[in-house]
Motif scaffolding. Structure first.
Motif, PDB file in Angstrom:
ATOM      1  N   MET A   1      -7.448  10.544   1.625  1.00 28.79           N
ATOM      2  CA  MET A   1      -7.632   9.439   0.649  1.00 28.79           C
ATOM      3  C   MET A   1      -8.907   9.532   0.087  1.00 28.79           C
ATOM      4  SD  MET A   1      -5.292   7.022   1.383  1.00 28.79           S
ATOM      5  CE  MET A   1      -6.576   4.703   1.147  1.00 28.79           C
ATOM      6  N   ALA A   2      -9.509  10.517   0.115  1.00 25.80           N
ATOM      7  CA  ALA A   2     -10.843  10.496  -0.332  1.00 25.80           C
ATOM      8  C   ALA A   2     -10.495  11.143  -1.620  1.00 25.80           C
ATOM      9  CB  ALA A   2     -11.601  11.611   0.074  1.00 25.80           C
ATOM     10  N   GLU A   3      -8.894  12.198  -1.885  1.00 29.94           N
ATOM     11  CA  GLU A   3      -8.680  13.155  -2.844  1.00 29.94           C
ATOM     12  C   GLU A   3      -8.110  11.661  -3.257  1.00 29.94           C
ATOM     13  OE1 GLU A   3      -6.106  15.979  -1.019  1.00 29.94           O
ATOM     14  OE2 GLU A   3      -7.390  16.917   0.010  1.00 29.94           O
ATOM     15  N   GLU A   4      -7.365  10.731  -3.450  1.00 30.56           N
ATOM     16  CA  GLU A   4      -7.155   9.570  -3.986  1.00 30.56           C
ATOM     17  C   GLU A   4      -7.799   9.096  -4.566  1.00 30.56           C
ATOM     18  OE1 GLU A   4      -3.035   9.409  -4.251  1.00 30.56           O
ATOM     19  OE2 GLU A   4      -3.840  11.633  -3.137  1.00 30.56           O
ATOM     20  N   GLY A   5      -9.155   9.133  -3.737  1.00 33.19           N
ATOM     21  CA  GLY A   5     -10.391   8.152  -4.841  1.00 33.19           C
ATOM     22  C   GLY A   5     -10.628   7.159  -4.232  1.00 33.19           C
ATOM     23  N   PHE A   6     -10.244   6.909  -2.884  1.00 32.85           N
ATOM     24  CA  PHE A   6     -11.146   6.140  -1.939  1.00 32.85           C
ATOM     25  C   PHE A   6     -11.499   6.085  -0.614  1.00 32.85           C
ATOM     26  CE2 PHE A   6      -6.745   4.576  -3.701  1.00 32.85           C
ATOM     27  CZ  PHE A   6      -7.224   3.737  -4.374  1.00 32.85           C
ATOM     28  N   LEU A   7     -13.156   5.336  -0.426  1.00 27.71           N
ATOM     29  CA  LEU A   7     -13.559   5.504   1.246  1.00 27.71           C
ATOM     30  C   LEU A   7     -12.452   5.215   2.065  1.00 27.71           C
ATOM     31  CD1 LEU A   7     -15.933   7.545   2.624  1.00 27.71           C
ATOM     32  CD2 LEU A   7     -16.816   5.163   2.362  1.00 27.71           C
ATOM     33  N   ALA A   8     -11.662   5.368   2.670  1.00 26.98           N
ATOM     34  CA  ALA A   8     -10.449   4.817   3.325  1.00 26.98           C
ATOM     35  C   ALA A   8     -10.488   4.275   4.517  1.00 26.98           C
ATOM     36  CB  ALA A   8     -10.110   5.543   4.190  1.00 26.98           C
TER      37      ALA A   8
ATOM     38  N   TYR B   1      -5.218   0.452  -2.843  1.00 33.46           N
ATOM     39  CA  TYR B   1      -5.803   1.368  -1.550  1.00 33.46           C
ATOM     40  C   TYR B   1      -4.574   1.513  -0.966  1.00 33.46           C
ATOM     41  CZ  TYR B   1      -8.246   1.709   2.956  1.00 33.46           C
ATOM     42  OH  TYR B   1      -8.444   1.969   4.123  1.00 33.46           O
ATOM     43  N   ALA B   2      -4.048   0.285  -0.595  1.00 36.28           N
ATOM     44  CA  ALA B   2      -2.512   0.689   0.635  1.00 36.28           C
ATOM     45  C   ALA B   2      -1.458   1.076   0.167  1.00 36.28           C
ATOM     46  CB  ALA B   2      -2.107  -0.961   0.847  1.00 36.28           C
ATOM     47  N   ALA B   3      -1.586   0.860  -1.246  1.00 38.54           N
ATOM     48  CA  ALA B   3      -0.432   2.527  -1.660  1.00 38.54           C
ATOM     49  C   ALA B   3      -0.421   3.611  -1.347  1.00 38.54           C
ATOM     50  CB  ALA B   3      -0.388   1.858  -3.042  1.00 38.54           C
ATOM     51  N   ALA B   4      -2.242   4.220  -1.760  1.00 37.29           N
ATOM     52  CA  ALA B   4      -2.662   5.241  -1.459  1.00 37.29           C
ATOM     53  C   ALA B   4      -2.215   5.482   0.036  1.00 37.29           C
ATOM     54  CB  ALA B   4      -3.940   6.089  -1.752  1.00 37.29           C
ATOM     55  N   LEU B   5      -2.736   5.165   0.941  1.00 37.01           N
ATOM     56  CA  LEU B   5      -2.854   4.731   2.433  1.00 37.01           C
ATOM     57  C   LEU B   5      -1.572   5.560   2.760  1.00 37.01           C
ATOM     58  CD1 LEU B   5      -4.159   4.833   4.939  1.00 37.01           C
ATOM     59  CD2 LEU B   5      -4.144   2.555   4.821  1.00 37.01           C
ATOM     60  N   GLU B   6      -0.877   4.391   2.644  1.00 39.18           N
ATOM     61  CA  GLU B   6       0.963   4.661   3.034  1.00 39.18           C
ATOM     62  C   GLU B   6       1.308   6.447   2.134  1.00 39.18           C
ATOM     63  OE1 GLU B   6       3.498   1.355   1.371  1.00 39.18           O
ATOM     64  OE2 GLU B   6       5.415   2.422   2.339  1.00 39.18           O
ATOM     65  N   LYS B   7       1.005   6.905   1.136  1.00 45.46           N
ATOM     66  CA  LYS B   7       1.095   8.213   1.276  1.00 45.46           C
ATOM     67  C   LYS B   7       0.949   9.033   1.824  1.00 45.46           C
ATOM     68  CE  LYS B   7      -0.702  10.767  -2.676  1.00 45.46           C
ATOM     69  NZ  LYS B   7      -0.590   9.997  -4.329  1.00 45.46           N
TER      70      LYS B   7
ATOM     71  N   ALA C   1      -6.564  -7.209   3.481  1.00 47.49           N
ATOM     72  CA  ALA C   1      -5.998  -5.663   2.972  1.00 47.49           C
ATOM     73  C   ALA C   1      -5.227  -5.695   4.161  1.00 47.49           C
ATOM     74  CB  ALA C   1      -7.047  -4.961   3.030  1.00 47.49           C
ATOM     75  N   ARG C   2      -5.601  -6.014   5.190  1.00 49.87           N
ATOM     76  CA  ARG C   2      -5.092  -6.083   6.320  1.00 49.87           C
ATOM     77  C   ARG C   2      -3.299  -6.420   6.562  1.00 49.87           C
ATOM     78  NH1 ARG C   2      -4.524  -9.349  11.645  1.00 49.87           N
ATOM     79  NH2 ARG C   2      -4.867  -7.390  13.341  1.00 49.87           N
ATOM     80  N   GLU C   3      -3.349  -6.873   6.043  1.00 53.65           N
ATOM     81  CA  GLU C   3      -2.172  -7.844   5.858  1.00 53.65           C
ATOM     82  C   GLU C   3      -0.874  -6.512   5.110  1.00 53.65           C
ATOM     83  OE1 GLU C   3      -0.983 -11.551   3.935  1.00 53.65           O
ATOM     84  OE2 GLU C   3      -1.736 -12.531   6.321  1.00 53.65           O
ATOM     85  N   ALA C   4      -1.303  -5.970   3.654  1.00 57.37           N
ATOM     86  CA  ALA C   4      -1.744  -4.958   3.363  1.00 57.37           C
ATOM     87  C   ALA C   4      -1.030  -3.375   3.890  1.00 57.37           C
ATOM     88  CB  ALA C   4      -1.880  -4.786   2.165  1.00 57.37           C
ATOM     89  N   VAL C   5      -2.466  -3.269   4.846  1.00 58.39           N
ATOM     90  CA  VAL C   5      -2.432  -1.990   5.799  1.00 58.39           C
ATOM     91  C   VAL C   5      -0.694  -1.896   6.912  1.00 58.39           C
ATOM     92  CG1 VAL C   5      -3.726  -0.579   6.918  1.00 58.39           C
ATOM     93  CG2 VAL C   5      -4.362  -1.457   5.049  1.00 58.39           C
ATOM     94  N   LEU C   6      -1.041  -3.074   7.667  1.00 56.75           N
ATOM     95  CA  LEU C   6      -0.459  -3.710   8.201  1.00 56.75           C
ATOM     96  C   LEU C   6       1.204  -3.269   8.039  1.00 56.75           C
ATOM     97  CD1 LEU C   6      -1.977  -6.077  10.403  1.00 56.75           C
ATOM     98  CD2 LEU C   6      -1.849  -3.781  11.271  1.00 56.75           C
ATOM     99  N   ALA C   7       1.617  -3.756   6.701  1.00 57.88           N
ATOM    100  CA  ALA C   7       2.553  -3.289   6.306  1.00 57.88           C
ATOM    101  C   ALA C   7       3.280  -2.116   6.368  1.00 57.88           C
ATOM    102  CB  ALA C   7       2.938  -4.444   4.913  1.00 57.88           C
ATOM    103  N   ILE C   8       2.523  -0.677   5.914  1.00 61.40           N
ATOM    104  CA  ILE C   8       2.998   0.539   5.886  1.00 61.40           C
ATOM    105  C   ILE C   8       3.571   0.415   7.157  1.00 61.40           C
ATOM    106  CG2 ILE C   8       1.878   2.604   5.631  1.00 61.40           C
ATOM    107  CD1 ILE C   8      -0.509   1.395   4.457  1.00 61.40           C
TER     108      ILE C   8
END
Ligand SMILES: Cc1ncc(COP(=O)(O)O)c(C=O)c1O
Lengths: 454, 541
Positions: A399-406, A445-451, A362-369
């Motif tokens: 993120m809650a709107e996207e369905g995640f507790l970020a 999650y990473a895709a939603a966070l990027e958005k 997850a960290r690698e995916a998030v840091l790629a944003i």
């Protein structure tokens, strides 16, 4: 209503007659008339059981949980699996509806379960003796500090700014009574900067957490050295899941270990009831807070368990007791013992490994944003903090709107971590990944966070 | 009544056979025995547990003894997350050199082990539990289900308020109800137990006095107080001053007045007190303490007795803790978790720990931390699931039901005291509330029967023991709290058992208990040769 009072009207009449009264009101004649409540409580009348359950379901449905809000939040409260065996066994009403084991002959079940729990917590912490539980991580920290101050007779306490801010908040609250002087030591590059500790008052205790609140693995050696310079006790906060992979606080020189045991068998539950883990060196046992179970024998020489070294406790020592704990979190401790046995030697390691793998992924995916960066340096294990291009509280809402507790918004003020709702300082998002999170969920999650941070 | 269905008590059966009287033998002239069940049979006591077959006489092995290398119970979700190795994930020097040894057992063996442990454990669900001061009432199963709802157990404590509106509404509704029951203005739900509530209350007291610019040093407690009271006083930074009880068992008003001055921060009282007696002079006590600027703290351990009858706020108390695990049927869990909310009067509300759930005008809920809050006393919002259980219990009872709870509790305790009169010493033989304290002083002098022995013998009769040796001001104390959920038949059986124990001339109590999984436990040895873990057992016999 009053569904749970079994007396029939004729039984009540008979009992009143037996004691020479003619009405239930007369039972309260000793209460001065001026103090008696006239007209009853200003509350609705009782409901039937199905109606209560319907009402409770209404509250329940107004929270967003589970698949509706996939959990990437941690900060001391983790979304781990609770297997059916643990769930079912924790519902055994012999455990649920017993009191503190004051009569050991009919409380061997709870006592032996606690003895097994103490053994496991001692092993997790790498120390010789663990108590039968405290309320939560915060109370475990507070009791550890109280023990250390009593032992060293020095009220100054150096606390790493990487210790959970809510635990430090509780410590500060209770210090108003004990008069302890709490000095917070800032983090640098994600780990405690012990060199920045002030001259002047000598501490009786040095407190560190590994991993710390931001998920960073800390070396206990500098903390141990700081403690040694002042002949202070080292109090080591630990995460019992990370303990599956990391060296124990005891092995790294902690005199006392404290932590939060929620990950073993307890659902998130809005933060309670959780489980305060507490262990210490054997020579400190006479200052151990709370209950302690020991193994002994009965009159026939059979193995038996009993609460022991009771002379430490409030009911005997009263105002001289160093802790006021009476009721603790026994049922949660028993659940943790069951969960740890279910995991077993290999399973605890596997659990920690799975959390660490998900966290790395997850960290690698998030840091790629684009625009996202680590909040601090330092190696992490099962939780990590990042800087976002938007306010983290806003990101959490979107993120809650996207369905995640970020995750949990975090901040650093002068190098010291602050509570999630404190808007001060350098802000970031603390993200936790447990063994429950799948690759698909993490990718989404990473895709939603990027958005949402765009 | 040749086919009397109770028939478990020889003495009762004999007296019934001889006299043809259906009354319970423990109370001459009782009319309770006239209350008959189906076809004229007296109902059997629901709370007597002597039928329980505790199989076998062996010790249960420790879970560590069942370990077999390579065996396991765990199973994990399929996640497709890359499988990095431990060495890749953990910096060298931090990695545990070898796996932490726990135990290696199958799920089947684990479940059997734990289930056998439960068979070695007494509980409210098994039978009556007249443990004074602990309010071991029946815990409705409804509340278990209510607190297991997915939307309640699944909520993360740091989730934004928009995602936990249901929880926040529940906490607000519970707060309102607790304020109504206690007659107070505002409440914090954070303290996780009674003792934590006490300390929170004392810190509120401190904050209040500090804001008035006064530095008071003393807190008064009665000599009958629970041990957590003085321990909390010390942790709150105060000195304990003890006030004696008078011959009525109540706070000695003159002695209290003699101790009151402007150095007194407040007084902690339990009302009804730990003798089960209502402090009748409470209005005078409140006036006297308030006159010197002190505050009144109410230890709510005994709130069960006065639900819907009178309220601490109306008595003049400023700070009140409740034990939801007593009064509101949160099960004790073998020693916890409980919940110890603290309610306060208006002048203390701004010092409460935060954040507090708050109802907004638009019907939504927010968290608010009071301006002059003393700070957090819990990592999150307290023992939330225990709070949810208590709320479901309050909903089921309602205002009318809570009053019935108090009536039932006080009726049962008074009836039982009457039943034991003449058998046990009753140092304070006057109308009691939800509990009373008996003593074996005379029986000890007569034949060596101590309170401890009575407790151990009672276990053989299928009941849990009363609280023994507390309060400290009564010699050989037996503190008995039957609670409202025990039926009259159970009370009668309990009275029979207690009377039989006292009548024993053979000294059978010395060997008691003999029907339990273990006999009397060697407590001295446990303290002398401390074995707090399985690992410490190495080399020990
Ligand atoms: C009178 C009294 N006060 C205080 C307490 C402490 O409550 P807790 O055990 O919940 O901390 C008790 C509990 O046994 C009690 O009986």
């Amino acid at each position: 209503m009053g569904h749970y009072v079994p007396h029939t009207d004729s039984e009540i009449a008979a009992m009143l007659a037996d004691i020479g009264l003619s009405s239930l009101d007369e039972l309260f004649d000793v209460v001065p008339a001026a103090l008696r409540l006239t007209g009853g409580l200003g509350m609705a009348d009782g409901l039937s059981e199905p109606d209560v359950l319907a009402e409770m379901e209404r509250y329940s449905e107004r929270n967003r949980v589970g698949a509706d809000l996939v959990c990437f939040a941690g900060a001391g409260a983790y979304d781990h699996e609770v297997p059916s065996a643990t769930k079912r066994l924790m519902m055994r009403t012999e455990f649920v509806t017993a009191y503190t084991p004051y009569q050991p002959e009919v409380a061997q079940g709870v006592l032996q379960a606690l003895f097994e729990y103490q053994t496991m917590v001692a092993r997790l912490s790498g120390l010789a003796v663990a108590n039968a539980s405290l309320y939560d991580g915060a109370s475990a920290l507070v009791e550890a500090v109280n023990l250390a101050v009593a032992e060293t007779r020095r009220p100054t306490v150096w606390v790493s700014g990487g210790v959970h801010p809510h635990w430090r908040a509780a410590l500060a609250t209770l210090a108003a009574g004990t008069g302890h002087r709490i000095v917070e030591i800032p983090l640098r590059d994600g780990v405690t900067d012990w060199d920045s500790a002030p001259d002047g008052e000598t501490p009786g205790a040095v407190v560190v957490a590994n991993p710390n609140y931001l998920g960073v693995i800390e070396d206990l050696a500098p903390a141990r050295a700081a403690a040694d310079r002042h002949a202070a006790l080292l109090l080591g906060g630990f995460d019992p899941v990370a303990a599956g992979l990391l060296r124990s606080p005891g092995a790294d020189g902690a005199d006392v270990a404290f932590g939060e045991g929620q990950p073993f068998g307890t659902p998130l539950s809005l933060g309670g009831p959780y489980l305060g883990l507490f262990a210490c060196r054997l020579d400190l046992v006479r200052r151990l807070p709370g209950r302690l179970v020991g193994r002994t024998v009965d009159v026939e020489g059979r193995p038996a368990y009993v609460t022991t070294l009771r002379a430490r406790e409030q009911d005997i020592r009263r105002e001289k007791a160093s802790s006021n704990v009476c009721t603790n979190q026994t049922l949660i401790a028993v659940g943790a013992m069951i969960q740890l046995a279910w995991l077993g030697t290999a399973g605890l390691r596997e659990l920690a490994l799975r959390c660490a793998r998900g966290t790395r992924y997850a960290r690698e995916a998030v840091l790629a944003i684009p625009g996202v960066a680590p909040l601090t340096g330092g190696p992490v294990l099962r939780e990590f903090a990042v800087k976002l291009p938007v306010d983290p509280a806003v990101a959490v809402d979107r993120m809650a709107e996207e369905g995640f507790l970020a995750g949990v918004p975090v901040g650093l003020r002068d190098g010291v971590t602050v509570a999630p709702d404190d808007p001060a300082g350098e802000r970031g998002l603390l993200v936790a990944v447990t063994e429950r999170r799948t690759r698909t969920e993490i990718d989404a999650y990473a895709a939603a966070l990027e958005k949402v941070v765009r | 009544m040749s086919d009397n269905t109770t028939g478990t008590n020889t003495a009762a059966a004999t007296s019934t056979a001889e006299t043809g009287d259906t009354s319970v033998h423990s109370m001459d002239g009782t009319s309770l025995g006239d209350v008959t069940g189906v076809e004229g049979h007296r109902p059997a006591p629901g709370g007597k547990a002597t039928s329980v077959p505790l199989l076998g006489r062996d010790a249960e092995p420790a879970i560590f003894e069942m370990s077999s290398p390579g065996r396991h119970a765990h199973s994990f979700r399929t996640t497709q997350v890359p499988e990095w190795s431990a060495e890749e994930l953990v910096p060298a020097g931090h990695l545990r050199p070898e796996p932490l040894a726990l135990t290696e057992v199958s799920e089947r063996d684990l479940v059997a082990h734990v289930t056998r442990l439960t068979h070695r454990q007494y509980s409210v669900d098994l039978g009556a539990y007249p443990l004074g001061s602990c309010t071991m009432k029946y815990n409705p199963k409804l509340c278990d289900d209510a607190a297991a709802l997915p939307g309640l157990i699944g909520a993360h404590p740091a989730a934004p308020a928009s995602c936990t509106q249901g929880w926040m509404e529940l906490l607000c509704d519970l707060s309102d109800a607790l304020c109504e029951v206690t007659g107070m203005h505002a409440v914090t739900l954070q303290p996780p137990a009674g003792a934590a509530g006490e300390l929170t209350g004392l810190l509120l007291m401190r904050a209040y006095h500090a804001a008035q610019g006064s530095t008071r040093t003393k807190v008064i407690i009665p000599d009958s107080a629970h041990g957590t009271n003085p321990a909390s006083v010390t942790l709150g930074g105060y000195q304990t001053v003890t006030v004696p009880s008078d011959e009525r068992g109540l706070v000695d008003l003159d002695a209290l007045r003699a101790r009151l001055d402007t150095d007194v921060a407040g007084i902690m009282l339990t009302n009804p007190n730990t003798l089960g007696l209502f402090e009748e002079d409470i209005a005078e006590i409140a006036a006297a303490v308030h006159e010197v600027g002190g505050l009144l703290y109410y230890d709510g351990a005994n709130l069960n007795a006065i639900l819907g009858v009178t309220r601490p706020g109306d008595m003049g108390f400023d700070i009140v803790h409740m034990n939801l695990h007593k009064t509101f049927a949160v099960p004790h869990g073998g020693g916890g978790p409980g919940a110890g909310p603290v309610a306060v009067s208006q002048r203390l509300a701004e010092y409460l720990p935060g954040p507090l759930p708050q109802r907004e005008e638009d019907g939504s809920f927010t968290w608010r931390t009071p301006e002059q809050s003393i700070g957090r006393v819990h990592t999150w919002h307290g023992n939330s699931l225990a709070l949810a259980r208590a709320w479901s219990y309050i909903l089921a009872n309602g205002g009318d039901g809570l009053r019935r709870v108090a009536e039932g509790a006080v009726l049962n305790a008074n009836w039982l005291r009457h039943a034991l009169r003449g058998t046990y010493d009753l140092p304070y033989d006057r109308p009691n509330m939800h509990e009373f304290v008996a003593s074996t002083t005379s029986l000890k002098k007569g034949k060596g029967l101590r309170a401890l022995d009575v407790g151990k013998r009672l276990l053989e009769e299928g009941f849990h023991a009363p609280t023994v040796y507390f309060p400290l001001i009564v010699d050989e104390a037996l503190m008995i709290e039957p609670t409202e959920t025990e039926s009259p038949q159970t009370l009668a059986a309990l009275a029979d058992a207690l009377i039989d124990i006292a009548a024993d001339e053979e000294g059978a109590w010395k060997a008691a208990p003999r029907t339990t999984p273990v006999g009397r436990v060697d407590e001295a040895r446990a303290a002398r040769t401390l074995i707090p873990t399985w690992d410490a057992l190495d080399g020990q016999p």
